[in-house]
Scaffold this motif. Structure first.
Motif, short mmCIF file in Angstrom:
data_model
loop_
_atom_site.label_atom_id
_atom_site.label_comp_id
_atom_site.label_asym_id
_atom_site.label_seq_id
_atom_site.Cartn_x
_atom_site.Cartn_y
_atom_site.Cartn_z
N VAL A 36 0.87 -1.17 0.00
CA VAL A 36 0.00 0.00 0.00
C VAL A 36 0.91 1.22 0.00
N ASN A 37 0.83 2.01 -1.08
CA ASN A 37 1.69 3.19 -1.23
C ASN A 37 3.13 2.82 -0.86
N ASP A 38 3.75 3.60 0.01
CA ASP A 38 5.11 3.29 0.44
C ASP A 38 5.13 2.83 1.90
N CYS A 39 4.02 2.25 2.34
CA CYS A 39 3.89 1.78 3.72
C CYS A 39 4.63 0.47 3.93
N SER A 40 4.96 0.22 5.19
CA SER A 40 5.51 -1.08 5.59
C SER A 40 5.19 -1.29 7.06
N GLY A 41 5.15 -2.54 7.46
CA GLY A 41 4.96 -2.86 8.86
C GLY A 41 3.52 -2.97 9.29
N ASP A 42 3.27 -2.63 10.55
CA ASP A 42 1.97 -2.85 11.17
C ASP A 42 0.93 -1.75 10.94
N VAL A 43 1.36 -0.50 10.78
CA VAL A 43 0.42 0.61 10.62
C VAL A 43 0.83 1.44 9.41
N CYS A 44 -0.08 1.57 8.49
CA CYS A 44 0.16 2.32 7.26
C CYS A 44 -0.26 3.78 7.46
N GLN A 45 0.61 4.70 7.12
CA GLN A 45 0.30 6.13 7.22
C GLN A 45 -0.24 6.59 5.86
N LEU A 46 -1.50 7.05 5.82
CA LEU A 46 -2.14 7.50 4.59
C LEU A 46 -2.53 8.96 4.71
N LEU A 47 -2.63 9.63 3.60
CA LEU A 47 -2.95 11.05 3.56
C LEU A 47 -4.38 11.24 3.06
N ALA A 48 -5.23 11.86 3.87
CA ALA A 48 -6.61 12.15 3.45
C ALA A 48 -6.57 13.03 2.21
N GLY A 49 -7.37 12.68 1.24
CA GLY A 49 -7.39 13.41 -0.02
C GLY A 49 -6.28 12.98 -0.96
N GLY A 50 -5.38 12.12 -0.48
CA GLY A 50 -4.26 11.65 -1.29
C GLY A 50 -4.61 10.39 -2.05
N ARG A 51 -3.70 9.98 -2.88
CA ARG A 51 -3.86 8.78 -3.71
C ARG A 51 -3.51 7.53 -2.91
N VAL A 52 -4.27 6.45 -3.14
CA VAL A 52 -3.99 5.16 -2.55
C VAL A 52 -3.74 4.16 -3.68
N ASP A 53 -2.58 3.55 -3.66
CA ASP A 53 -2.23 2.50 -4.61
C ASP A 53 -1.92 1.24 -3.81
N ALA A 54 -2.80 0.27 -3.89
CA ALA A 54 -2.63 -0.98 -3.14
C ALA A 54 -2.63 -2.16 -4.10
N LEU A 55 -1.84 -3.16 -3.77
CA LEU A 55 -1.79 -4.38 -4.58
C LEU A 55 -1.78 -5.58 -3.65
N ALA A 56 -2.80 -6.42 -3.78
CA ALA A 56 -2.88 -7.69 -3.07
C ALA A 56 -2.52 -8.77 -4.08
N SER A 57 -1.42 -9.46 -3.82
CA SER A 57 -0.91 -10.45 -4.77
C SER A 57 -1.11 -11.87 -4.27
N GLY A 58 -1.40 -12.77 -5.21
CA GLY A 58 -1.46 -14.19 -4.88
C GLY A 58 -2.71 -14.64 -4.17
N ILE A 59 -3.86 -14.05 -4.47
CA ILE A 59 -5.13 -14.51 -3.91
C ILE A 59 -5.56 -15.73 -4.72
N VAL A 60 -5.90 -16.82 -4.07
CA VAL A 60 -6.35 -18.02 -4.78
C VAL A 60 -7.87 -18.09 -4.70
N SER A 61 -8.50 -18.00 -5.85
CA SER A 61 -9.96 -18.01 -5.90
C SER A 61 -10.52 -19.33 -5.38
N PRO A 62 -11.49 -19.27 -4.44
CA PRO A 62 -12.07 -20.50 -3.92
C PRO A 62 -13.21 -21.03 -4.80
N ALA A 63 -13.61 -20.23 -5.81
CA ALA A 63 -14.76 -20.61 -6.63
C ALA A 63 -14.64 -20.02 -8.02
N ASP A 64 -15.32 -20.62 -8.96
CA ASP A 64 -15.46 -20.01 -10.28
C ASP A 64 -16.39 -18.82 -10.13
N SER A 65 -16.06 -17.72 -10.78
CA SER A 65 -16.91 -16.54 -10.70
C SER A 65 -16.75 -15.68 -11.94
#
Length: 151
Positions: A36-65
């Motif tokens: 998420v953005n340039d965050c690391s660790g346990d608490v991500c610091q985000l800026l209200a009104g700012g851009r959020v770029d997040a990537l969740a990688s390697g999710i295995v689909s449990p069903a056809d959809s």
């Protein structure tokens, strides 16, 4: 030799870019990593009104959809603060799931959430952010929770 040193220098930096997350109580699959953005660790610091770029990688689909709907819940002390996901980001097949839909059971996929302007009513306090995907018939395709402070 220089390439080896460059790779050795970048590996710790890439490792630090991961945000710690937890599974959702609904039992939905979680990704293998989250950035998420340039965050690391346990608490991500985000800026209200700012851009959020997040990537969740390697999710295995449990069903056809054939469909996937994204949702975000922001909680303060366990209570929903009323964050509304921008409607244009809800169709995760059109925007978010890399490669689009349909999803096939047992196949891994990546989900990117890119919001141009984070607008959350709870500011300056620690919140829990839940990001999830639901598929055909309400099936839980993926979900995770992470902690953030939005300033």
């Amino acid at each position: 030799m220089f390439k080896l040193l460059l790779v050795a220098a970048l590996v710790p930096a890439m490792t630090l870019a991961a945000v710690n997350f937890s599974p959702c109580p609904n039992g939905a699959p979680t990704p293998t990593s989250l950035t998420v953005n340039d965050c690391s660790g346990d608490v991500c610091q985000l800026l209200a009104g700012g851009r959020v770029d997040a990537l969740a990688s390697g999710i295995v689909s449990p069903a056809d959809s054939a469909t996937a709907t994204a949702y975000v819940v922001v909680r303060l002390g366990g209570l929903d603060v009323g964050f509304e996901m921008p409607p244009e980001l809800e169709d995760a097949c059109a925007i978010g799931i890399q490669g689009g839909c349909p999803l096939t059971s047992g196949t891994a996929f990546n989900y990117a959430l890119n919001d141009d302007s984070l607008d959350v009513p709870a500011r300056g306090v620690a919140v829990e952010i839940e990001v999830g995907l639901t598929g055909d018939g309400g099936s839980a395709l993926g979900c995770l929770r992470f902690n953030a402070v939005i300033n």
